[in-house]
Each structure stands twice: as C-alpha cells, then as structure tokens.
Design a protein around this motif. Structure first.
Motif, PDB file in Angstrom:
ATOM      1  N   SER A  92       0.803  -1.224   0.000  1.00  0.00           N
ATOM      2  CA  SER A  92       0.000   0.000   0.000  1.00  0.00           C
ATOM      3  C   SER A  92       0.838   1.276   0.000  1.00  0.00           C
ATOM      4  CB  SER A  92      -0.958   0.006   1.199  1.00  0.00           C
ATOM      5  OG  SER A  92      -0.253  -0.111   2.416  1.00  0.00           O
ATOM      6  N   SER A 115       0.194   6.363  -9.210  1.00  0.00           N
ATOM      7  CA  SER A 115       0.696   5.156  -8.561  1.00  0.00           C
ATOM      8  C   SER A 115       0.338   3.934  -9.392  1.00  0.00           C
ATOM      9  CB  SER A 115       0.139   5.001  -7.134  1.00  0.00           C
ATOM     10  OG  SER A 115      -1.222   4.617  -7.144  1.00  0.00           O
ATOM     11  N   ASN A 129      -3.470   4.358 -10.706  1.00  0.00           N
ATOM     12  CA  ASN A 129      -4.216   5.221  -9.795  1.00  0.00           C
ATOM     13  C   ASN A 129      -3.766   6.671  -9.893  1.00  0.00           C
ATOM     14  OD1 ASN A 129      -5.527   2.945  -8.803  1.00  0.00           O
ATOM     15  ND2 ASN A 129      -4.082   2.661  -7.122  1.00  0.00           N
ATOM     16  N   ASN A 155      -1.843   9.592  -2.125  1.00  0.00           N
ATOM     17  CA  ASN A 155      -2.831  10.293  -1.306  1.00  0.00           C
ATOM     18  C   ASN A 155      -2.227  11.456  -0.523  1.00  0.00           C
ATOM     19  OD1 ASN A 155      -5.097   8.724  -2.017  1.00  0.00           O
ATOM     20  ND2 ASN A 155      -4.497   7.111  -0.576  1.00  0.00           N
ATOM     21  N   LEU A 182      -8.201   2.565  -5.622  1.00  0.00           N
ATOM     22  CA  LEU A 182      -8.583   3.746  -4.865  1.00  0.00           C
ATOM     23  C   LEU A 182     -10.098   3.903  -4.920  1.00  0.00           C
ATOM     24  CD1 LEU A 182      -6.030   6.501  -5.941  1.00  0.00           C
ATOM     25  CD2 LEU A 182      -6.007   5.139  -3.864  1.00  0.00           C
ATOM     26  N   SER A 230      -9.304   4.354 -10.299  1.00  0.00           N
ATOM     27  CA  SER A 230      -8.391   3.232 -10.504  1.00  0.00           C
ATOM     28  C   SER A 230      -8.737   2.540 -11.811  1.00  0.00           C
ATOM     29  CB  SER A 230      -8.504   2.223  -9.353  1.00  0.00           C
ATOM     30  OG  SER A 230      -8.098   2.806  -8.132  1.00  0.00           O
ATOM     31  N   ASP A 267       0.071   3.891  -2.942  1.00  0.00           N
ATOM     32  CA  ASP A 267      -1.143   4.694  -2.808  1.00  0.00           C
ATOM     33  C   ASP A 267      -1.046   5.695  -1.664  1.00  0.00           C
ATOM     34  OD1 ASP A 267      -2.296   3.445  -4.958  1.00  0.00           O
ATOM     35  OD2 ASP A 267      -3.311   1.929  -3.761  1.00  0.00           O
ATOM     36  N   SER A 298      -0.201   0.243  -8.536  1.00  0.00           N
ATOM     37  CA  SER A 298      -0.436  -0.373  -7.235  1.00  0.00           C
ATOM     38  C   SER A 298      -1.270  -1.645  -7.332  1.00  0.00           C
ATOM     39  CB  SER A 298      -1.166   0.650  -6.348  1.00  0.00           C
ATOM     40  OG  SER A 298      -1.711   0.057  -5.193  1.00  0.00           O
TER      41      SER A 298
END
Length: 292
Positions: free
Chosen positions: A133, A147, A269, A140, A153, A158, A136, A149
């Motif tokens: 994580s 990102s 993301n 954020n 999100l 996403s 992300d 990932s």
C-alpha cells in the motif's frame, strides 16, 4: 559582471560550425561584417585570439578550441532554460513522480518512461519504489502524481492495468526443493518464510499467505530473492522477477497440491483527473497502451 554576451558566443560558434564569416552569415541572418565585429569585440574583451588565418582558411587557436568546448555546454544550458520556460508557459509539468510497487513489471514502466522522455526530453522523473500500500499512500499524501499499485482507490480513479503471476520459490538446495511429491501448505509452515514489509507509514497491510511460524521480513524484493537463493527461506514472488533465476537453476518453483501460483491485479491510480498535465497524461496513455 560578465564581459561577454550569449549573442557573441552564438555568433562565434556559428563561424566555427560553418567555416567562416561569409558562410555563417546567412545561417544567423547577420552580415559578415557584423559577425566579424562581434568576434573581434569578444577577442578584445577576453584578451585572447580565437581564430587564426591559414591562407584562406580560418582556424581556431588553442584558446578558441578550449573556449568552444565550454561554450557548447553554456549554449545548451541556455536552450534548456528557454525550453523549460516555454513548457511552464504552456502548462507542462517540470517533473513526473511515479510511485510503483516493486512487483509491477519493470519493462513496462521503463518503456513508458522512455516514450514520455521522447515527447518531453526535459522532464524530471522521480520513481518512488514501494511495497504493497506504499504507492497509494504516497499518492494520497501528494508525494506522487501517479501510482502503479496492487490496490484500488475509492472514487473510481483506478484503472485495471495488468495481472501479475506470483510463484512460490525456494533455493535449489532448500529442503522444500528436494521434495519428491507435491507439497501441502502444512509442509511450508515448518520452514522459514521471507516476507516483504509494506512500505506505507500509516495503515500498513499484511497481504498474502503468512502461515509460517518463522518469518523474516525485508523491505526490498532484491533482498528477498537473494535470501531465498541462499537457501534461507521461501516466498511467493512475481514470476517476471525470478524468471532468470528459475532458468539458471538457482531458484526452484515449488510443487504444491494447490496454491503454487497466484495472480494479483495491478492498477493505475491518480487522484484528480481534471488536474493532470500533459506529461502525466502522456505517461497514462503509454502505460495503458503497453498493458493492453
């Protein structure tokens, strides 16, 4: 205070590149006499001769050759500064920050970055390598623009990118690698598992099978692979990260009755689609195309 000007050095370089004052004049839209005066003035200001005449040929002096090497760098920097200013005027970002999970296929990332660099050669890239994580979290917190990932999100920001296969591996001399029949998860519990630590500072997550009583936790994929190659444990790792070691025999894909391979989806993301600049949009377009 500088005694010479950028314009004088540009004219000096033009004379060198085109082999004389007359030849350079049409390229810089100046008269030969203007070029000659500019170079002569530069020589007076610096106190050195830049050119010498050999018959009808104009040649650089030793001082001229040394200064030319330095001025090439200076003029290139001027061009870059002007390009940066132009990008700023057009709203082009000066940098792109990409947070990427270590399990994401690197070749896809590298190719996308190379494609963006061809369009925007002055862009500065910041590649922030993360685990679980962590990508992300950086997004954020405003520390990354995009990102890549294994988690989605909220807010429909996403996009599915690709699926990555994970395979459970151990070193060639590890007892698990020498089993004559398919293993059970119970067999793994008795051995050391190498686990990747979530790089997020807040709300770190445990992910995947963590059934072994004895675990070593590391922060980087390369550390995990090296420990496993040395026979110090086993782990589920991305196939693309261990393929070379499986081929050379230093790692072995363990045979399990079930669960020997797993698939994890990866996502693209970002937090504010309306605020994305042209560089970021270019990166998104290239990474989408490469993962089709």
């Amino acid at each position: 205070m500088a005694r010479s000007t950028i314009n004088q050095w540009q004219m000096f370089k033009a004379v060198v590149e085109h082999g004389g004052f007359n030849q350079a004049a049409s390229h810089v839209h100046k008269s030969p006499s203007s070029l000659h005066h500019a170079v002569q003035k530069l020589e007076e200001q610096l106190g050195v001769s830049l050119f010498t005449t050999q018959g009808r040929r104009l040649e650089l002096t030793t001082a001229g050759e040394q200064l030319l090497r330095r001025i090439d760098y200076l003029l290139a920097e001027v061009d870059r500064m002007e390009q940066v200013a132009s990008n700023m005027q057009q709203g082009v970002e000066s940098r792109l920050r990409v947070a990427v999970d270590e399990a994401f296929p690197r070749e896809l990332l590298y190719q996308a970055l190379a494609n963006v660099a061809e369009e925007f050669p002055l862009i500065r890239f910041e590649i922030l390598e993360t685990i679980l994580s962590g990508a992300d979290e950086l997004l954020n917190e405003g520390k990354a623009d995009v990102s890549l990932s294994p988690f989605t999100l909220s807010g429909n920001l996403s996009e599915d990118l690709c699926a990555v296969e994970f395979v459970v591996v151990a070193g060639v001399n590890h007892p698990l690698s020498k089993a004559n029949c398919p293993l059970k998860l119970e067999d793994l519990k008795a051995c050391r598992q190498i686990v990747l630590r979530d790089s997020a500072q807040k709300n770190a997550k445990d992910y995947g099978w963590l059934g072994a009583e004895q675990r070593w936790t590391v922060s980087h994929m390369t550390t995990s692979i090296e420990l496993i190659r040395r026979g110090l444990g086993y782990a589920w790792l991305p196939r693309h990260s261990v393929e070379n070691y499986l081929c050379d025999g230093s790692l072995v894909a363990l045979k399990l009755e079930c669960g020997a391979t797993r698939t994890t989806n990866f996502y693209l993301n970002f937090t504010d689609a309306e605020a994305l600049g042209p560089v970021t949009r270019s990166f998104l377009g290239h990474i989408r195309f490469l993962t089709l």
